[in-house]
Design a protein around this motif. Structure first.
Motif, short mmCIF file in Angstrom:
data_model
loop_
_atom_site.label_atom_id
_atom_site.label_comp_id
_atom_site.label_asym_id
_atom_site.label_seq_id
_atom_site.Cartn_x
_atom_site.Cartn_y
_atom_site.Cartn_z
N GLU A 165 -31.53 35.53 -19.45
CA GLU A 165 -30.94 36.01 -20.80
C GLU A 165 -29.35 36.44 -20.42
O GLU A 165 -29.00 36.97 -19.37
CB GLU A 165 -31.75 37.48 -21.24
N ILE A 166 -28.63 36.34 -21.42
CA ILE A 166 -27.28 36.78 -21.28
C ILE A 166 -26.81 37.44 -22.60
O ILE A 166 -27.11 36.97 -23.81
CB ILE A 166 -26.14 35.58 -21.22
N ASP A 167 -26.45 38.55 -22.54
CA ASP A 167 -25.85 39.54 -23.60
C ASP A 167 -24.61 39.08 -24.18
O ASP A 167 -23.62 39.53 -23.79
CB ASP A 167 -25.75 40.97 -22.91
N GLY A 168 -24.77 38.36 -25.15
CA GLY A 168 -23.61 37.60 -25.85
C GLY A 168 -23.09 36.56 -25.06
O GLY A 168 -23.68 36.08 -23.95
N PRO A 169 -21.90 35.51 -25.43
CA PRO A 169 -21.50 34.58 -25.00
C PRO A 169 -21.05 34.75 -23.58
O PRO A 169 -20.32 35.88 -23.37
CB PRO A 169 -20.61 33.79 -25.92
N ALA A 170 -21.41 33.53 -22.63
CA ALA A 170 -20.77 33.94 -21.36
C ALA A 170 -19.17 33.74 -21.41
O ALA A 170 -18.71 32.90 -22.08
CB ALA A 170 -21.54 32.80 -20.19
N ARG A 171 -18.49 34.47 -20.57
CA ARG A 171 -17.15 34.53 -20.53
C ARG A 171 -16.53 34.30 -19.28
O ARG A 171 -17.02 35.19 -18.42
CB ARG A 171 -16.33 35.48 -21.44
N ALA A 172 -15.28 33.66 -18.80
CA ALA A 172 -14.83 33.69 -17.64
C ALA A 172 -14.03 35.21 -17.37
O ALA A 172 -13.78 35.83 -18.42
CB ALA A 172 -13.70 32.74 -17.57
N GLU A 173 -14.24 35.52 -16.22
CA GLU A 173 -13.64 36.89 -15.91
C GLU A 173 -12.15 37.23 -16.34
O GLU A 173 -11.94 38.09 -16.98
CB GLU A 173 -13.53 37.02 -14.41
N LYS A 176 -12.42 37.87 -20.29
CA LYS A 176 -12.81 39.16 -20.26
C LYS A 176 -11.68 40.01 -20.15
O LYS A 176 -11.71 41.05 -21.12
CB LYS A 176 -14.11 39.54 -19.40
N VAL A 177 -10.89 40.07 -19.21
CA VAL A 177 -9.88 40.81 -18.93
C VAL A 177 -9.01 40.71 -20.22
O VAL A 177 -8.19 41.91 -20.68
CB VAL A 177 -9.09 40.54 -17.74
N MET A 178 -8.52 39.57 -20.95
CA MET A 178 -7.69 39.56 -21.83
C MET A 178 -8.47 40.06 -23.14
O MET A 178 -7.75 40.83 -24.00
CB MET A 178 -7.41 38.05 -22.19
N ASP A 180 -10.18 42.78 -23.08
CA ASP A 180 -10.11 44.35 -22.75
C ASP A 180 -8.69 44.46 -23.24
O ASP A 180 -8.36 45.60 -23.97
CB ASP A 180 -10.32 44.49 -21.44
N LEU A 181 -7.83 43.93 -23.03
CA LEU A 181 -6.29 44.02 -23.38
C LEU A 181 -6.00 44.09 -24.92
O LEU A 181 -5.50 44.91 -25.35
CB LEU A 181 -5.23 43.20 -22.57
N ARG A 182 -6.73 43.09 -25.42
CA ARG A 182 -6.68 42.87 -26.94
C ARG A 182 -6.98 44.01 -27.84
O ARG A 182 -6.69 44.59 -28.64
CB ARG A 182 -7.25 41.60 -27.36
N GLU A 183 -8.34 44.62 -27.25
CA GLU A 183 -8.86 45.79 -27.64
C GLU A 183 -8.09 46.66 -27.67
O GLU A 183 -8.22 47.69 -28.56
CB GLU A 183 -10.17 45.95 -26.86
N LEU A 184 -7.50 47.11 -26.33
CA LEU A 184 -6.62 48.06 -26.11
C LEU A 184 -5.62 48.40 -27.21
O LEU A 184 -5.04 49.11 -27.52
CB LEU A 184 -6.12 48.17 -24.74
N LEU A 185 -4.71 46.96 -27.37
CA LEU A 185 -3.76 46.58 -28.16
C LEU A 185 -4.30 47.14 -29.50
O LEU A 185 -3.29 47.88 -30.35
CB LEU A 185 -3.43 45.27 -28.44
N VAL A 186 -5.41 46.64 -30.14
CA VAL A 186 -5.54 46.94 -31.51
C VAL A 186 -5.95 48.44 -31.67
O VAL A 186 -5.43 49.06 -32.71
CB VAL A 186 -7.18 46.31 -31.88
N THR A 187 -6.31 49.16 -30.78
CA THR A 187 -6.56 50.64 -30.81
C THR A 187 -5.38 51.49 -30.67
O THR A 187 -5.48 52.53 -31.13
CB THR A 187 -7.85 51.22 -29.92
N ARG A 188 -4.51 50.90 -30.03
CA ARG A 188 -3.45 51.93 -29.73
C ARG A 188 -1.88 51.44 -30.31
O ARG A 188 -1.00 52.20 -30.12
CB ARG A 188 -3.16 51.96 -28.09
N GLU A 189 -2.03 50.31 -30.77
CA GLU A 189 -0.61 49.76 -31.26
C GLU A 189 0.16 50.74 -32.20
O GLU A 189 1.52 50.67 -32.30
CB GLU A 189 -0.66 48.61 -31.67
#
Length: 224
Positions: A165-173, A176-178, A180-189
């Motif tokens: 089982e995998i929680d959501g689609p598998a992603r390259a590391e 995943k970092v990108m 995280d950065l996009r999420e930070l951009l959306v919340t802080r811009e």
């Protein structure tokens, strides 16, 4: 005035940077530097004639260059800005100045001014992407297969073999970092503390030794 049990603004600790670096780049850089230093120092100690001078010039040129492209790159992100430390430049972008973060054959940040900066510390691995896609497809196939057998037999096979089982689609590391950065951009811009100008600084502490080593090596080769 502060309410009991709540810290005042002066007591709130500043947010810590999230630091992203390439483990493979660091490992490769350490190994390569070890080989270069071993050969260079051996030539300095054991060499005759011009050999020690050529070895010295080569070390001055190669060691900072290798370190710049392997050990130096890093990306620092906090609530106010994104700081990119590339081989020869350091770029600080407040989140309010970031237009987008793009992933293709390389990971890049696009500023609202139109300038584009590559994220050396977060390299794209097409092999890792393909591996993640295969893992996701395999897990989906296993889920579908278990669901079909369970429905046909009336048995609860869904609780067996849960390791696939995998929680959501598998992603390259790095993807995943990108994310995280996009999420930070959306919340802080749009935050007031995340506004300001883009700052770019050339890494003269790296450029200087590389240029000096190159000039010295050229002079030695020309003089003969």
């Amino acid at each position: 005035m502060t309410t009991p049990g709540h810290p005042s603004p002066a007591q709130v600790p500043p947010s810590r940077d999230r630091v992203y670096r390439s483990p493979m780049g660091i490992t490769g850089g350490v190994l390569l530097l070890g080989i270069v230093l071993w050969l260079g120092i051996d030539a300095l100690v054991q060499g005759d004639g011009r050999t020690p001078w050529l070895a010295l010039a080569s070390l001055i040129l190669v060691v900072p260059g290798v370190a710049a492209f392997t050990l130096r790159p890093a990306v620092f992100a906090d609530e106010d800005r994104l700081r990119i430390r590339n081989p020869f430049r350091v770029v600080a972008l407040p989140w309010g100045q970031v237009a987008s973060l793009r992933s293709g054959y390389s990971n890049e940040v696009l500023a609202k001014s139109g300038a584009k900066y590559q994220l050396w510390a977060i390299p794209v691995s097409l092999r890792a992407r393909k591996k993640a896609a295969r893992r996701s497809a395999r897990a989906e196939a296993e889920r579908s297969g278990r669901g079909g057998r369970g429905a046909g037999l009336g048995l609860g096979f869904g609780g067996l073999g849960g390791g696939g089982e995998i929680d959501g689609p598998a992603r390259a590391e790095t993807d995943k970092v990108m994310d995280d950065l996009r999420e930070l951009l959306v919340t802080r811009e749009k935050e007031e503390s995340a506004q300001g100008d883009v700052a770019v600084r050339w890494a003269y502490e790296v450029i200087g030794p590389v240029v000096a080593g190159a000039v010295l090596l050229i002079i030695l080769l020309v003089v003969g």
